[in-house]
Motif scaffolding. Sequence first.
Motif, PDB file in Angstrom:
ATOM      1  N   THR A 141       9.232  -1.594 -17.142  1.00  0.00           N
ATOM      2  CA  THR A 141       9.764  -0.371 -16.535  1.00  0.00           C
ATOM      3  C   THR A 141       8.609   0.607 -16.319  1.00  0.00           C
ATOM      4  O   THR A 141       7.810   0.821 -17.232  1.00  0.00           O
ATOM      5  CB  THR A 141      10.824   0.263 -17.462  1.00  0.00           C
ATOM      6  N   HIS A 142       8.512   1.150 -15.118  1.00  0.00           N
ATOM      7  CA  HIS A 142       7.393   2.046 -14.798  1.00  0.00           C
ATOM      8  C   HIS A 142       7.788   3.011 -13.693  1.00  0.00           C
ATOM      9  O   HIS A 142       8.806   2.825 -13.024  1.00  0.00           O
ATOM     10  CB  HIS A 142       6.167   1.222 -14.364  1.00  0.00           C
ATOM     11  N   ARG A 143       6.966   4.019 -13.494  1.00  0.00           N
ATOM     12  CA  ARG A 143       7.149   4.914 -12.345  1.00  0.00           C
ATOM     13  C   ARG A 143       5.792   5.482 -11.940  1.00  0.00           C
ATOM     14  O   ARG A 143       4.841   5.507 -12.730  1.00  0.00           O
ATOM     15  CB  ARG A 143       8.132   6.043 -12.670  1.00  0.00           C
ATOM     16  N   GLY A 144       5.726   5.952 -10.699  1.00  0.00           N
ATOM     17  CA  GLY A 144       4.510   6.613 -10.219  1.00  0.00           C
ATOM     18  C   GLY A 144       4.700   8.111 -10.331  1.00  0.00           C
ATOM     19  O   GLY A 144       5.259   8.601 -11.315  1.00  0.00           O
ATOM     20  N   GLN A 145       4.251   8.841  -9.322  1.00  0.00           N
ATOM     21  CA  GLN A 145       4.400  10.299  -9.336  1.00  0.00           C
ATOM     22  C   GLN A 145       5.870  10.657  -9.195  1.00  0.00           C
ATOM     23  O   GLN A 145       6.538  10.211  -8.264  1.00  0.00           O
ATOM     24  CB  GLN A 145       3.597  10.900  -8.173  1.00  0.00           C
TER      25      GLN A 145
ATOM     26  N   TRP B 212      11.867   5.796 -12.391  1.00  0.00           N
ATOM     27  CA  TRP B 212      11.793   4.598 -13.242  1.00  0.00           C
ATOM     28  C   TRP B 212      12.367   3.382 -12.522  1.00  0.00           C
ATOM     29  O   TRP B 212      13.458   3.449 -11.959  1.00  0.00           O
ATOM     30  CB  TRP B 212      12.612   4.807 -14.533  1.00  0.00           C
ATOM     31  N   HIS B 213      11.658   2.296 -12.556  1.00  0.00           N
ATOM     32  CA  HIS B 213      12.155   1.038 -11.976  1.00  0.00           C
ATOM     33  C   HIS B 213      11.356  -0.134 -12.533  1.00  0.00           C
ATOM     34  O   HIS B 213      10.357   0.063 -13.227  1.00  0.00           O
ATOM     35  CB  HIS B 213      12.047   1.070 -10.440  1.00  0.00           C
ATOM     36  N   LYS B 214      11.831  -1.337 -12.227  1.00  0.00           N
ATOM     37  CA  LYS B 214      11.081  -2.548 -12.537  1.00  0.00           C
ATOM     38  C   LYS B 214      10.771  -3.234 -11.211  1.00  0.00           C
ATOM     39  O   LYS B 214      11.460  -2.977 -10.218  1.00  0.00           O
ATOM     40  CB  LYS B 214      11.941  -3.489 -13.394  1.00  0.00           C
ATOM     41  N   ASP B 215       9.769  -4.114 -11.206  1.00  0.00           N
ATOM     42  CA  ASP B 215       9.436  -4.800  -9.960  1.00  0.00           C
ATOM     43  C   ASP B 215       9.921  -6.256  -9.977  1.00  0.00           C
ATOM     44  O   ASP B 215       9.339  -7.113  -9.321  1.00  0.00           O
ATOM     45  CB  ASP B 215       7.917  -4.749  -9.708  1.00  0.00           C
ATOM     46  N   ASP B 216      10.973  -6.510 -10.751  1.00  0.00           N
ATOM     47  CA  ASP B 216      11.506  -7.879 -10.797  1.00  0.00           C
ATOM     48  C   ASP B 216      12.642  -8.078  -9.789  1.00  0.00           C
ATOM     49  O   ASP B 216      13.294  -9.128  -9.776  1.00  0.00           O
ATOM     50  CB  ASP B 216      11.973  -8.246 -12.211  1.00  0.00           C
TER      51      ASP B 216
ATOM     52  N   LEU C  18      -3.790  -0.345  -8.438  1.00  0.00           N
ATOM     53  CA  LEU C  18      -5.101   0.260  -8.202  1.00  0.00           C
ATOM     54  C   LEU C  18      -4.910   1.583  -7.465  1.00  0.00           C
ATOM     55  O   LEU C  18      -4.462   1.606  -6.315  1.00  0.00           O
ATOM     56  CB  LEU C  18      -5.963  -0.693  -7.357  1.00  0.00           C
ATOM     57  N   TYR C  19      -5.197   2.678  -8.161  1.00  0.00           N
ATOM     58  CA  TYR C  19      -5.118   4.004  -7.523  1.00  0.00           C
ATOM     59  C   TYR C  19      -6.496   4.356  -6.985  1.00  0.00           C
ATOM     60  O   TYR C  19      -7.497   4.165  -7.686  1.00  0.00           O
ATOM     61  CB  TYR C  19      -4.643   5.051  -8.532  1.00  0.00           C
ATOM     62  N   LEU C  20      -6.512   4.885  -5.765  1.00  0.00           N
ATOM     63  CA  LEU C  20      -7.799   5.135  -5.111  1.00  0.00           C
ATOM     64  C   LEU C  20      -8.284   6.568  -5.300  1.00  0.00           C
ATOM     65  O   LEU C  20      -9.008   7.110  -4.474  1.00  0.00           O
ATOM     66  CB  LEU C  20      -7.693   4.780  -3.624  1.00  0.00           C
TER      67      LEU C  20
ATOM     68  N   LEU D  16       0.881  -1.184   0.000  1.00  0.00           N
ATOM     69  CA  LEU D  16       0.000   0.000   0.000  1.00  0.00           C
ATOM     70  C   LEU D  16       0.907   1.219   0.000  1.00  0.00           C
ATOM     71  O   LEU D  16       1.964   1.208   0.631  1.00  0.00           O
ATOM     72  CB  LEU D  16      -0.851   0.050   1.279  1.00  0.00           C
ATOM     73  N   HIS D  17       0.483   2.269  -0.696  1.00  0.00           N
ATOM     74  CA  HIS D  17       1.289   3.492  -0.717  1.00  0.00           C
ATOM     75  C   HIS D  17       0.439   4.700  -0.354  1.00  0.00           C
ATOM     76  O   HIS D  17      -0.742   4.778  -0.712  1.00  0.00           O
ATOM     77  CB  HIS D  17       1.875   3.744  -2.107  1.00  0.00           C
ATOM     78  N   CYS D  18       1.089   5.647   0.304  1.00  0.00           N
ATOM     79  CA  CYS D  18       0.426   6.898   0.679  1.00  0.00           C
ATOM     80  C   CYS D  18       1.384   8.051   0.395  1.00  0.00           C
ATOM     81  O   CYS D  18       2.456   8.118   1.009  1.00  0.00           O
ATOM     82  CB  CYS D  18       0.072   6.825   2.162  1.00  0.00           C
TER      83      CYS D  18
ATOM     84  N   ILE E 234      -2.905   0.709  -4.152  1.00  0.00           N
ATOM     85  CA  ILE E 234      -2.734  -0.692  -3.728  1.00  0.00           C
ATOM     86  C   ILE E 234      -2.140  -1.456  -4.902  1.00  0.00           C
ATOM     87  O   ILE E 234      -2.677  -1.402  -6.017  1.00  0.00           O
ATOM     88  CB  ILE E 234      -4.092  -1.333  -3.340  1.00  0.00           C
ATOM     89  N   PHE E 235      -1.032  -2.128  -4.679  1.00  0.00           N
ATOM     90  CA  PHE E 235      -0.390  -2.945  -5.712  1.00  0.00           C
ATOM     91  C   PHE E 235      -0.342  -4.391  -5.226  1.00  0.00           C
ATOM     92  O   PHE E 235       0.089  -4.632  -4.093  1.00  0.00           O
ATOM     93  CB  PHE E 235       1.051  -2.445  -5.973  1.00  0.00           C
ATOM     94  N   PHE E 236      -0.776  -5.356  -6.064  1.00  0.00           N
ATOM     95  CA  PHE E 236      -0.765  -6.762  -5.640  1.00  0.00           C
ATOM     96  C   PHE E 236      -0.576  -7.670  -6.855  1.00  0.00           C
ATOM     97  O   PHE E 236      -0.908  -7.289  -7.975  1.00  0.00           O
ATOM     98  CB  PHE E 236      -2.041  -7.111  -4.854  1.00  0.00           C
TER      99      PHE E 236
ATOM    100  N   ASP F 105      -4.825  12.850  -0.019  1.00  0.00           N
ATOM    101  CA  ASP F 105      -3.777  11.831  -0.020  1.00  0.00           C
ATOM    102  C   ASP F 105      -3.824  10.975  -1.275  1.00  0.00           C
ATOM    103  O   ASP F 105      -4.893  10.508  -1.664  1.00  0.00           O
ATOM    104  CB  ASP F 105      -3.946  10.925   1.196  1.00  0.00           C
ATOM    105  N   ARG F 106      -2.657  10.790  -1.866  1.00  0.00           N
ATOM    106  CA  ARG F 106      -2.562   9.908  -3.027  1.00  0.00           C
ATOM    107  C   ARG F 106      -2.357   8.483  -2.499  1.00  0.00           C
ATOM    108  O   ARG F 106      -1.304   8.167  -1.941  1.00  0.00           O
ATOM    109  CB  ARG F 106      -1.373  10.342  -3.882  1.00  0.00           C
ATOM    110  N   LEU F 107      -3.370   7.641  -2.656  1.00  0.00           N
ATOM    111  CA  LEU F 107      -3.326   6.286  -2.095  1.00  0.00           C
ATOM    112  C   LEU F 107      -3.377   5.248  -3.204  1.00  0.00           C
ATOM    113  O   LEU F 107      -4.082   5.438  -4.204  1.00  0.00           O
ATOM    114  CB  LEU F 107      -4.531   6.060  -1.162  1.00  0.00           C
TER     115      LEU F 107
HETATM  116  O1  LIG Z   1       4.025   5.076  -6.612  1.00  0.00           O
HETATM  117  C1  LIG Z   1       3.482   4.501  -7.534  1.00  0.00           C
HETATM  118  O2  LIG Z   1       2.431   4.879  -8.026  1.00  0.00           O
HETATM  119  C2  LIG Z   1       4.159   3.310  -8.137  1.00  0.00           C
HETATM  120  C3  LIG Z   1       4.419   2.248  -7.114  1.00  0.00           C
HETATM  121  C4  LIG Z   1       5.143   1.105  -7.677  1.00  0.00           C
HETATM  122  O3  LIG Z   1       5.719   1.166  -8.717  1.00  0.00           O
HETATM  123  C5  LIG Z   1       5.183  -0.169  -6.945  1.00  0.00           C
HETATM  124  O4  LIG Z   1       4.568  -0.319  -5.882  1.00  0.00           O
HETATM  125  O5  LIG Z   1       5.839  -1.077  -7.435  1.00  0.00           O
END
Ligand SMILES: O=C(O)CCC(=O)C(=O)O
Length: 296
Positions: free
Chosen positions: A179-183, A101-105, A132-134, A93-95, A232-234, A228-230
Amino acid sequence: MGYLNKNSTNEIIDTGFILMSNLLSDIEIKTLRKLVKQHFQSHGVVANSGLTQPNAAVEVPEINWLFYHPKILAVMRQLLGQEKIMFTSHCDLHCRTLSAWHKDDGMTVMEGGYFGFPAYDREDCKVYKVALYLQDHDHNKAGLTVRNGSHKLSALNQGEEVYLPTKAGDIVVFDVRLTHRGQRSVVPVEFLEKPNHLIKKGLNKVFKISHKKSDQYFKKIYDTLYGDRLSIFFTYGLPNEYTKNFAINNMKRQLQQNKNSQVFLSAENKQRFLDNNVILAEEYFEELVNRYKDGK
Ligand SMILES: O=C(O)CCC(=O)C(=O)O
Ligand SMILES: [Fe+2]
């Protein structure tokens, strides 16, 4: 039951991601927002200029219904191309977090990454994460940006950049190798980026306020104004060695971030997954528990 068109399975193999609109209802999003917000009032670890809750499938059992939600499971089964799918127990969960830029591997987390080696050329490696962005992200650049096709490439700067303007209730499913990134910036609005930079420069010159300090102020103001920017990643995957290794090694990462964390889902949630014919990666976590007991 099909929520996607027939080409979606091929599309995610090709591009590494897919955006699905309107999967969850307003009330479901509202409920999740409340639960996640409440959780962060007294939990979470400080990370990336905000708060993160690793291992949330175990740590926040109240949100587990999302992981066996019929629509989510139908989408994952369709994208993975078979009825038999595995839940990895991964959930963050993120707040108010920022990210580059990163990968989740896991390639930047441990030697060989979560798969044990760079798996960019492996077609049977199908480990898919749900983002899932809330809240809505169609009016700013604080949602997910991806690099098209980058799940087949090791370099972080390759692949065309695509911003995904999600609305609350949409999900993005992406290959964990993508490869992805959030804010990225504290004020995630394109036309304000330049003025923001100039103000920071001025504050630094006149009042000797560091860019870092100004960023903290701007972020506070933006977060207060927009809420708040919330998120959920699963993660799910095909029930194979790739997914098992991802799950075990990703759980190690979660345990390192989260001292004294539990490893297993609650008995009740476990049963709900099994009732829904979802295979659980936690069946392979015994080794982790023993290792932690031995202090290794
Ligand atoms: O902060 C974000 O929106 C991205 C989060 C993300 O890349 C992750 O949880 O793997
Ligand atoms: Fe990520």
